[in-house]
Design a protein around this motif. Sequence first.
Motif, PDB file in Angstrom:
ATOM      1  N   HIS A   1      14.621  76.159  78.680  1.00 15.66           N
ATOM      2  CA  HIS A   1      15.875  76.840  78.931  1.00 15.66           C
ATOM      3  C   HIS A   1      16.837  75.845  79.594  1.00 15.66           C
ATOM      4  O   HIS A   1      16.387  74.869  80.186  1.00 15.66           O
ATOM      5  CB  HIS A   1      15.567  78.025  79.854  1.00 15.66           C
TER       6      HIS A   1
ATOM      7  N   ASP B   1      29.361  89.722  79.961  1.00 18.42           N
ATOM      8  CA  ASP B   1      29.024  90.001  81.361  1.00 18.42           C
ATOM      9  C   ASP B   1      30.207  90.697  82.019  1.00 18.42           C
ATOM     10  O   ASP B   1      31.358  90.321  81.820  1.00 18.42           O
ATOM     11  CB  ASP B   1      28.706  88.702  82.116  1.00 18.42           C
TER      12      ASP B   1
ATOM     13  N   ALA C   1      19.949  85.251  86.839  1.00 23.81           N
ATOM     14  CA  ALA C   1      19.942  86.709  86.941  1.00 23.81           C
ATOM     15  C   ALA C   1      20.630  87.040  88.265  1.00 23.81           C
ATOM     16  O   ALA C   1      20.793  86.144  89.111  1.00 23.81           O
ATOM     17  CB  ALA C   1      18.505  87.233  86.918  1.00 23.81           C
ATOM     18  N   PRO C   2      21.016  88.310  88.480  1.00 26.21           N
ATOM     19  CA  PRO C   2      21.696  88.638  89.730  1.00 26.21           C
ATOM     20  C   PRO C   2      20.901  88.172  90.957  1.00 26.21           C
ATOM     21  O   PRO C   2      19.696  88.398  91.039  1.00 26.21           O
ATOM     22  CB  PRO C   2      21.799  90.162  89.682  1.00 26.21           C
ATOM     23  N   CYS C   3      21.588  87.508  91.889  1.00 27.81           N
ATOM     24  CA  CYS C   3      20.920  86.949  93.070  1.00 27.81           C
ATOM     25  C   CYS C   3      21.167  87.872  94.260  1.00 27.81           C
ATOM     26  O   CYS C   3      22.270  87.892  94.806  1.00 27.81           O
ATOM     27  CB  CYS C   3      21.490  85.565  93.376  1.00 27.81           C
TER      28      CYS C   3
ATOM     29  N   SER D   1      17.811  83.681  74.896  1.00 27.72           N
ATOM     30  CA  SER D   1      16.753  84.582  75.377  1.00 27.72           C
ATOM     31  C   SER D   1      17.014  86.021  74.960  1.00 27.72           C
ATOM     32  O   SER D   1      18.130  86.394  74.654  1.00 27.72           O
ATOM     33  CB  SER D   1      16.631  84.482  76.890  1.00 27.72           C
TER      34      SER D   1
ATOM     35  N   SER E   1      12.769  83.507  80.655  1.00 28.59           N
ATOM     36  CA  SER E   1      13.610  82.781  81.603  1.00 28.59           C
ATOM     37  C   SER E   1      13.854  83.587  82.879  1.00 28.59           C
ATOM     38  O   SER E   1      14.728  83.256  83.666  1.00 28.59           O
ATOM     39  CB  SER E   1      14.911  82.363  80.945  1.00 28.59           C
TER      40      SER E   1
ATOM     41  N   LYS F   1      14.526  87.039  83.380  1.00 29.42           N
ATOM     42  CA  LYS F   1      15.442  88.171  83.482  1.00 29.42           C
ATOM     43  C   LYS F   1      14.712  89.459  83.174  1.00 29.42           C
ATOM     44  O   LYS F   1      13.913  89.509  82.246  1.00 29.42           O
ATOM     45  CB  LYS F   1      16.590  88.001  82.488  1.00 29.42           C
TER      46      LYS F   1
ATOM     47  N   CYS G   1      24.499  79.581  90.845  1.00 27.54           N
ATOM     48  CA  CYS G   1      25.216  79.269  89.602  1.00 27.54           C
ATOM     49  C   CYS G   1      25.218  80.506  88.732  1.00 27.54           C
ATOM     50  O   CYS G   1      24.259  81.290  88.737  1.00 27.54           O
ATOM     51  CB  CYS G   1      24.513  78.171  88.807  1.00 27.54           C
TER      52      CYS G   1
ATOM     53  N   GLU H   1      25.144  79.482  76.047  1.00 26.33           N
ATOM     54  CA  GLU H   1      26.314  79.129  75.229  1.00 26.33           C
ATOM     55  C   GLU H   1      27.350  78.325  76.017  1.00 26.33           C
ATOM     56  O   GLU H   1      28.300  77.811  75.447  1.00 26.33           O
ATOM     57  CB  GLU H   1      26.976  80.413  74.687  1.00 26.33           C
TER      58      GLU H   1
ATOM     59  N   LEU I   1      25.574  80.888  81.029  1.00 26.83           N
ATOM     60  CA  LEU I   1      24.684  81.275  79.941  1.00 26.83           C
ATOM     61  C   LEU I   1      24.500  80.092  78.986  1.00 26.83           C
ATOM     62  O   LEU I   1      25.290  79.147  79.030  1.00 26.83           O
ATOM     63  CB  LEU I   1      25.169  82.534  79.213  1.00 26.83           C
TER      64      LEU I   1
HETATM   65  P1  AMP Z   1      20.813  82.828  79.246  1.00 25.57           P
HETATM   66  O1  AMP Z   1      21.695  82.556  78.087  1.00 25.57           O
HETATM   67  O2  AMP Z   1      19.406  83.083  78.896  1.00 25.57           O
HETATM   68  O3  AMP Z   1      20.991  81.760  80.262  1.00 25.57           O
HETATM   69  O4  AMP Z   1      21.300  84.178  79.942  1.00 25.57           O
HETATM   70  C1  AMP Z   1      22.580  84.249  80.512  1.00 25.57           C
HETATM   71  C2  AMP Z   1      22.794  85.567  81.213  1.00 25.57           C
HETATM   72  O5  AMP Z   1      22.089  85.607  82.467  1.00 25.57           O
HETATM   73  C3  AMP Z   1      24.239  85.755  81.591  1.00 25.57           C
HETATM   74  O6  AMP Z   1      25.012  86.235  80.524  1.00 25.57           O
HETATM   75  C4  AMP Z   1      24.133  86.740  82.752  1.00 25.57           C
HETATM   76  O7  AMP Z   1      24.010  88.059  82.283  1.00 25.57           O
HETATM   77  C5  AMP Z   1      22.825  86.351  83.427  1.00 25.57           C
HETATM   78  N1  AMP Z   1      23.081  85.507  84.613  1.00 25.57           N
HETATM   79  C6  AMP Z   1      22.969  84.181  84.710  1.00 25.57           C
HETATM   80  N2  AMP Z   1      23.241  83.751  85.957  1.00 25.57           N
HETATM   81  C7  AMP Z   1      23.554  84.843  86.682  1.00 25.57           C
HETATM   82  C8  AMP Z   1      23.930  85.071  88.051  1.00 25.57           C
HETATM   83  N3  AMP Z   1      24.020  84.098  88.933  1.00 25.57           N
HETATM   84  N4  AMP Z   1      24.181  86.344  88.413  1.00 25.57           N
HETATM   85  C9  AMP Z   1      24.081  87.354  87.535  1.00 25.57           C
HETATM   86  N5  AMP Z   1      23.709  87.213  86.257  1.00 25.57           N
HETATM   87  C10 AMP Z   1      23.454  85.971  85.821  1.00 25.57           C
END
Ligand code: AMP
Length: 536
Positions: free
Chosen positions: A234, A414, A307-309, A191, A518, A520, A329, A334, A332
């Motif tokens: 996703h 992160d 994303a931040p919860c 994303s 997704s 964010k 959870c 990867e 990412l």
């Molecule tokens: P994606 O590859 O699109 O799934 O994006 C992953 C990114 O989403 C991570 O590198 C984080 O920056 C963010 N992310 C995913 N889950 C969380 C979470 N529970 N809290 C904070 N950031 C998250």
Amino acid sequence: MIEKTIGQILDETAEKYPDNDALVYLNGPRYKYKEFREIVNKVAKGLIKLGVKKGDHVAVWAYNVPEWVILQFATAKIGAVLLTVNIYYKKAELEYLLKQSDTKYLFLIDRFKNVNYIETLHNVIPELKEGKRSEKFPYFEKAIFIGKERYAGMLNFDDIIKMGEEIDDETLYSIQNSLNCHDVVNMQYTSGTTGFPKGVMLTHYNIVNNAYWVGNYLGLTHKDRVCIPVPFFHCFGCVISTLNSVIHGATMVPIEIFDAEKVLKSVEAERCTVLYGVPTMFVRELNHPDFEKYDLTSLRTGIMAGAPCPVEVMKKVMNDMHMKEITICYGLTEASPVITQTKRDDPFEKRVETVGKPLPYVEVKIVDPESGEELPQNTPGELIAKGYNIMKGYYKMPEATEKTVRNGWLHTKDLAMMDEEGYVRILGRVDDMIIRGGENVYPREIEEFLYKHPKIKEIAVVGVPHPEYGEEVAAFVQLKEGEKATEEELRQFCLENIARYKVPKYFFFVDEYPMTASGKIQKFKLREMAKEKLGR
Ligand code: AMP
């Protein structure tokens, strides 16, 4: 660890729970597991007849329609690689994806919002209309329309099912049985919160095991019914939601396109026990004007992620949505995607304030992003992860792969810290950290604080260039419906409670945020907006 392919797993579940609901839509199609396997096998046979071979890239460009899930399992059964296409893509992105990924087959619906997918594809590959091969896309073989209509140069979904009638079970199973769980089965373009889209290659082993563990943490069984409003394209959709359900024999209840009311209706009508979502989805459901009218007492658990919860949102979901066992959870694409997860029996504070501990067989370290040295507990640094769940690599991008995965360690970018008990807190992206006059400011901390303000619905904090301090804190505020607030009032609220250097210098009121598909918030766009507003 499970050493099975996705095809084997579906067969096992269909044998074990033939009459359990597999895939059901509110006012839409319904498949029991035996019926779901049957349609998957039919489509898999159709793909064989079409000429799809092991390792071929089969792209799917559609929102959460039933055919998407059917294709996910049908492609896996014959060893093809499912390439998930972002539903928000337009011409330039589709063109890039089809070319970079060497896609051979594309399944697509007719449109999403104001984008006509058929027209877009015809624009990208004009030769398609005349049934000719394209020089620009030498790999491209066929487009297949998901639906009944006929479009120039394309097959449709019924054709595939019909073609499958010429293939017998033996042929299908000789292919399925020849596959290896360490083969690539899924490819997703990451994303757009940062950089150029890259195709993440994931194997059966990567995603089956990740889905399995995430489901275990939820206590997922064949008695659960999972409401899925997150997009399939996703990992949250196709690994944590669909694959996870099939592994545990649970029922999938997808929402075609996210809509808070449809989620509430589906949970009530289908007596869902599990609900997933990115934080903004939960915020919209909780703030829906008819929220109180829906019976959500069937809910037990779920996942908030992506994303931040915010702590306040977590608490509301636990109380007002009856999801006492909800987990968070973090991960990412990867990483297949999950790296850490909270447990249902973790202490309350850890369940709302942290993203839990690393999943079994996954290692996490917090390191200095510059030197790569491991940092002490409770010290912010870059989170890196290693384990069975780390991708095979980016498709045809060896340099980017080497930069991201070093000695088996995935560098997430992160910013996080780990406490003495091993619980992880995510502070934001490494690139989002604000340095104000030499003082490190973590946007997440200010966001969490401002979420407590009764008038605030959503909040995003970013750094903007400042001539004196290098950077200053800017907050983009979305107020709850019907509320009014002044900049001064919010600033005062902060000044009374948090250190002065963290108090946002600028407050911008917005109606919505630039978001990725997704879910964010795209902070780089907010920074651009702030710079523009301030003339910097
Ligand atoms: P994606 O590859 O699109 O799934 O994006 C992953 C990114 O989403 C991570 O590198 C984080 O920056 C963010 N992310 C995913 N889950 C969380 C979470 N529970 N809290 C904070 N950031 C998250």
